[in-house]
Write a protein that holds these residues in place. Structure first.
Motif, PDB file in Angstrom:
ATOM      1  N   LYS A 149       0.852  -1.203   0.000  1.00 52.58           N
ATOM      2  CA  LYS A 149       0.000   0.000   0.000  1.00 52.58           C
ATOM      3  C   LYS A 149       0.878   1.240   0.000  1.00 52.58           C
ATOM      4  N   ILE A 150       0.424   2.235  -0.737  1.00 48.27           N
ATOM      5  CA  ILE A 150       1.167   3.498  -0.737  1.00 48.27           C
ATOM      6  C   ILE A 150       0.237   4.691  -0.528  1.00 48.27           C
ATOM      7  N   ALA A 151       0.831   5.770  -0.013  1.00 41.83           N
ATOM      8  CA  ALA A 151       0.075   7.020   0.104  1.00 41.83           C
ATOM      9  C   ALA A 151       0.011   7.618  -1.296  1.00 41.83           C
ATOM     10  N   ILE A 152      -1.197   7.967  -1.743  1.00 44.24           N
ATOM     11  CA  ILE A 152      -1.347   8.465  -3.117  1.00 44.24           C
ATOM     12  C   ILE A 152      -0.560   9.768  -3.310  1.00 44.24           C
ATOM     13  N   ALA A 153      -0.649  10.668  -2.317  1.00 43.40           N
ATOM     14  CA  ALA A 153      -0.032  11.995  -2.464  1.00 43.40           C
ATOM     15  C   ALA A 153       1.481  11.920  -2.633  1.00 43.40           C
ATOM     16  N   SER A 154       2.147  11.049  -1.867  1.00 43.04           N
ATOM     17  CA  SER A 154       3.611  11.075  -1.886  1.00 43.04           C
ATOM     18  C   SER A 154       4.223   9.836  -2.530  1.00 43.04           C
ATOM     19  N   GLY A 155       3.419   8.805  -2.737  1.00 44.74           N
ATOM     20  CA  GLY A 155       3.950   7.582  -3.332  1.00 44.74           C
ATOM     21  C   GLY A 155       4.797   6.752  -2.373  1.00 44.74           C
ATOM     22  N   THR A 156       4.769   7.099  -1.086  1.00 45.70           N
ATOM     23  CA  THR A 156       5.596   6.349  -0.136  1.00 45.70           C
ATOM     24  C   THR A 156       4.785   5.205   0.469  1.00 45.70           C
ATOM     25  N   GLU A 157       5.497   4.160   0.889  1.00 46.97           N
ATOM     26  CA  GLU A 157       4.812   2.997   1.458  1.00 46.97           C
ATOM     27  C   GLU A 157       4.186   3.306   2.804  1.00 46.97           C
ATOM     28  N   VAL A 158       3.015   2.739   3.027  1.00 39.52           N
ATOM     29  CA  VAL A 158       2.391   2.909   4.344  1.00 39.52           C
ATOM     30  C   VAL A 158       2.316   1.550   5.028  1.00 39.52           C
ATOM     31  N   GLU A 159       2.299   1.585   6.326  1.00 32.80           N
ATOM     32  CA  GLU A 159       2.172   0.336   7.082  1.00 32.80           C
ATOM     33  C   GLU A 159       1.030   0.475   8.080  1.00 32.80           C
ATOM     34  N   TRP A 160       0.453  -0.647   8.470  1.00 32.41           N
ATOM     35  CA  TRP A 160      -0.647  -0.633   9.420  1.00 32.41           C
ATOM     36  C   TRP A 160      -0.066  -0.504  10.823  1.00 32.41           C
ATOM     37  N   VAL A 161      -0.553   0.456  11.566  1.00 29.43           N
ATOM     38  CA  VAL A 161      -0.046   0.667  12.919  1.00 29.43           C
ATOM     39  C   VAL A 161      -1.192   0.502  13.900  1.00 29.43           C
ATOM     40  N   GLU A 162      -0.940  -0.234  14.958  1.00 31.29           N
ATOM     41  CA  GLU A 162      -1.934  -0.352  16.020  1.00 31.29           C
ATOM     42  C   GLU A 162      -1.225  -0.228  17.335  1.00 31.29           C
ATOM     43  N   GLU A 163      -1.427   0.857  18.020  1.00 32.61           N
ATOM     44  CA  GLU A 163      -0.774   0.985  19.314  1.00 32.61           C
ATOM     45  C   GLU A 163      -1.475   2.034  20.163  1.00 32.61           C
ATOM     46  N   GLU A 164      -1.175   1.973  21.453  1.00 30.96           N
ATOM     47  CA  GLU A 164      -1.734   2.978  22.353  1.00 30.96           C
ATOM     48  C   GLU A 164      -1.132   4.324  21.985  1.00 30.96           C
ATOM     49  N   SER A 165      -1.961   5.340  22.011  1.00 32.61           N
ATOM     50  CA  SER A 165      -1.458   6.634  21.570  1.00 32.61           C
ATOM     51  C   SER A 165      -2.254   7.753  22.215  1.00 32.61           C
ATOM     52  N   TYR A 166      -1.567   8.869  22.430  1.00 34.68           N
ATOM     53  CA  TYR A 166      -2.295  10.075  22.829  1.00 34.68           C
ATOM     54  C   TYR A 166      -2.836  10.729  21.564  1.00 34.68           C
ATOM     55  N   PHE A 167      -4.011  11.324  21.728  1.00 36.83           N
ATOM     56  CA  PHE A 167      -4.650  12.007  20.601  1.00 36.83           C
ATOM     57  C   PHE A 167      -4.857  13.479  20.914  1.00 36.83           C
ATOM     58  N   PHE A 168      -4.780  14.279  19.870  1.00 32.46           N
ATOM     59  CA  PHE A 168      -5.129  15.690  19.979  1.00 32.46           C
ATOM     60  C   PHE A 168      -6.506  15.870  19.355  1.00 32.46           C
ATOM     61  N   LYS A 169      -7.366  16.629  20.034  1.00 30.08           N
ATOM     62  CA  LYS A 169      -8.751  16.798  19.552  1.00 30.08           C
ATOM     63  C   LYS A 169      -8.823  17.758  18.367  1.00 30.08           C
TER      64      LYS A 169
END
Ligand code: ME8
Length: 521
Positions: A149-169
């Protein structure tokens, strides 16, 4: 118009997983021209650049080279400092995100957002591009034939990430951002880019994951060191670290914030025009005046990449074509904001026609005539004719005002076009007045014509200083303009060259470009 005499401009801080090239050189040169222009125009200037040193990509690259991340960052950061020297960049400070004061500033900003109730802990699952250090939504990626899978805008590879994270609203800021955009039509330039930003925000904003806990190369989250800050919240803070944040009452923040310009490439506009303003709103800090997104450079029509072997290093650029020539080319060739192509043929064409033939020739023939025919002295002048006065007016305050107006909008190519119009008029004036033919018939008139030309050249050299500092200095040295008379307040406004001053033997400032033997073969 800026309403006070302080001016703050920034480049993006460069990733240490890259190396300097013409893309990064471009941003730095553009900011440098603005900074030099403003200093010469009487402003107190702060010009910031530096390096962005945290994040997974840097950690991975360092590891692949058998180095510690900090050791690796030290090495590459130095290359960017060298780039500044090579390109004549006059930044007032060079920031590194591994600096202790920067860590404190980023943590202080985080604490402020937390206190505002804009940060919460959850779990992130989604697409991430390590190369871009950016999260992408499902509709922003595509699947290649091999299943990756790649990001359409930049053509770079993306990976699936699943982890605990802080979020900004971030989602809570949609309306406030749109309202701000509405009230500040110059916030993003050029206009077309602003429209893209507005339509992205109108489409709805998702909360933003702002921490990672699967690696540790970053600034620790206050009170939860198992997490490091997402590299962009860390990086964007650099713009206020330098001004002394979190001290809002200190000289730095008080006098230089909000920034006049954050100059960025179009690929990182979203971070500067959406995320950064939202963080600042949350922290009750005023927003920058303008985010200017410039275009993307290709080389001879090709995307620049290590694998294509077409990455142009700043040192090669300067060695092959000269510093002032390269600076001039990049700003003249392409309207700031548009994409551009770095073509050797186009650069050589500019060097020979605009620099050697137009400006170089004007200076060389005028000064040679003064040197030979006027005892090497700036001649005395008689009454000015209408043509003389028109020429002096055109190259005086009128030229300064036009340049100022164009640079308020970072329209370098327009400013240079207008300056080169004056050069064209001056060359036409030489041809029409034909001073060489007046030596015997009317030496006084010859003196007046050459005086007008010398004065036009003085003004031209003053105004080109920000773009071509070395060439401008050489010309000003030759006509004996002292170092303390080189600010723009000396353009027009009753300031004139003194007659009778002895000039140096003229030296060509812009040689024609001649193909080196081996290349020509
Ligand atoms: O984005 N043409 O850093 P960076 C024009 N660390 N501009 C180009 C270019 C090209 N071919 N290649 C790169 C980052 N650039 C972040 C910034 S700021 C808080 C963090 C420009 O080193 C690019 O658009 O990848 C960007 O503005 C700058 O170089 C730095 O890119």
């Amino acid at each position: 118009m800026t309403d006070n005499k302080n001016f703050y401009i920034t480049t993006p801080i460069y990733y240490v997983n890259g190396v300097p090239h013409i893309g990064t050189s471009y941003t730095s040169i553009a900011c440098d021209v603005m900074a030099r222009f403003k200093r010469l125009d009487g402003y107190d200037v702060r010009f910031l650049t530096g390096t962005d040193e945290h994040g997974l990509k840097v950690a991975q690259t360092a590891e692949s080279q058998g180095m510690q991340p900090k050791e690796f960052a030290d090495k590459i950061s130095e290359y960017f400092r060298e780039m500044n020297t090579v390109l004549g960049i006059t930044n007032d400070y060079f920031i590194r995100t591994t600096d202790e004061d920067h860590k404190r500033a980023a943590q202080a900003l985080w604490t402020k957002l937390l206190a505002k109730g804009d940060i919460y802990l959850d779990k992130y699952s989604g697409w991430y591009s390590v190369r871009d250090e950016a999260y992408y939504q499902e509709n922003e990626i595509e699947t290649r034939e091999d299943g990756s899978k790649i990001a359409i805008a930049s053509g770079t590879e993306v990976e699936w990430v699943e982890e605990e994270s802080y979020f900004f609203k971030l989602s809570a800021y949609q309306d406030r951002l749109l309202e701000f955009y509405e009230g500040n039509p110059g916030f993003v330039m050029p206009k077309g880019r602003f429209n893209e930003v507005k339509s992205f925000v109108s489409g709805g904003l998702k909360d933003l994951s702002i921490s990672r806990n699967s690696f540790d190369w970053g600034i620790p989250v206050p009170d939860d060191p198992a997490h490091v800050m997402y590299v962009w919240i860390d990086a964007l803070t650099n713009y206020i670290t330098y001004l002394g944040y979190p001290d809002m009452e200190g000289e730095g923040m008080k006098n230089f914030w909000p920034a006049d310009f954050h100059v960025v490439g179009k690929d990182i506009l979203r971070f500067h025009a959406i995320f950064w303003p939202a963080f600042l709103m949350s922290a009750d800090i005023p927003l920058p005046k303008c985010v200017y997104a410039h275009g993307w450079w290709t080389v001879e029509g090709q995307k620049m990449s290590k694998s294509a072997g077409n990455v142009i290093a700043p040192q090669d650029l300067v060695d092959n074509y000269g510093l002032d020539q390269s600076r001039y080319f990049m700003l003249r060739e392409v309207p700031f904001g548009n994409d551009g192509d770095f073509s050797r043929a186009a650069l050589i064409q500019r060097m020979n026609s605009d620099l050697a033939n137009a400006l170089g020739n004007l200076v060389q023939r005028t000064l040679s005539m003064i040197f030979k025919n006027c005892d090497a002295q700036i001649p005395a002048h008689g009454d000015f004719t209408n043509e003389d006065q028109a020429m002096l007016k055109l190259a005086g305050t009128e030229m300064l005002e036009k340049t100022r107006k164009h640079l308020e909008a970072m329209s370098f190519h327009r400013a240079l076009e207008d300056i080169w119009f004056v050069i064209g008029e001056a060359n036409a004036y030489v041809d029409a007045q034909a001073p060489w033919g007046l030596k015997k018939t009317d030496p006084d008139r010859m003196g007046t014509v050459l005086y007008v030309l010398a004065e036009v050249i003085r003004n031209l050299a003053l105004i080109i200083q920000p773009v071509m500092p070395d060439a401008a200095a050489k010309i000003l040295d030759q006509v004996k303009v002292s170092e303390d008379e080189r600010e723009f307040s000396f353009i027009g406004q009753g300031h004139r060259l003194k007659s009778g001053v002895t000039i140096d033997q003229p030296q060509g400032v812009f040689p024609r470009y001649v193909e080196p033997e081996e290349d020509a073969a």
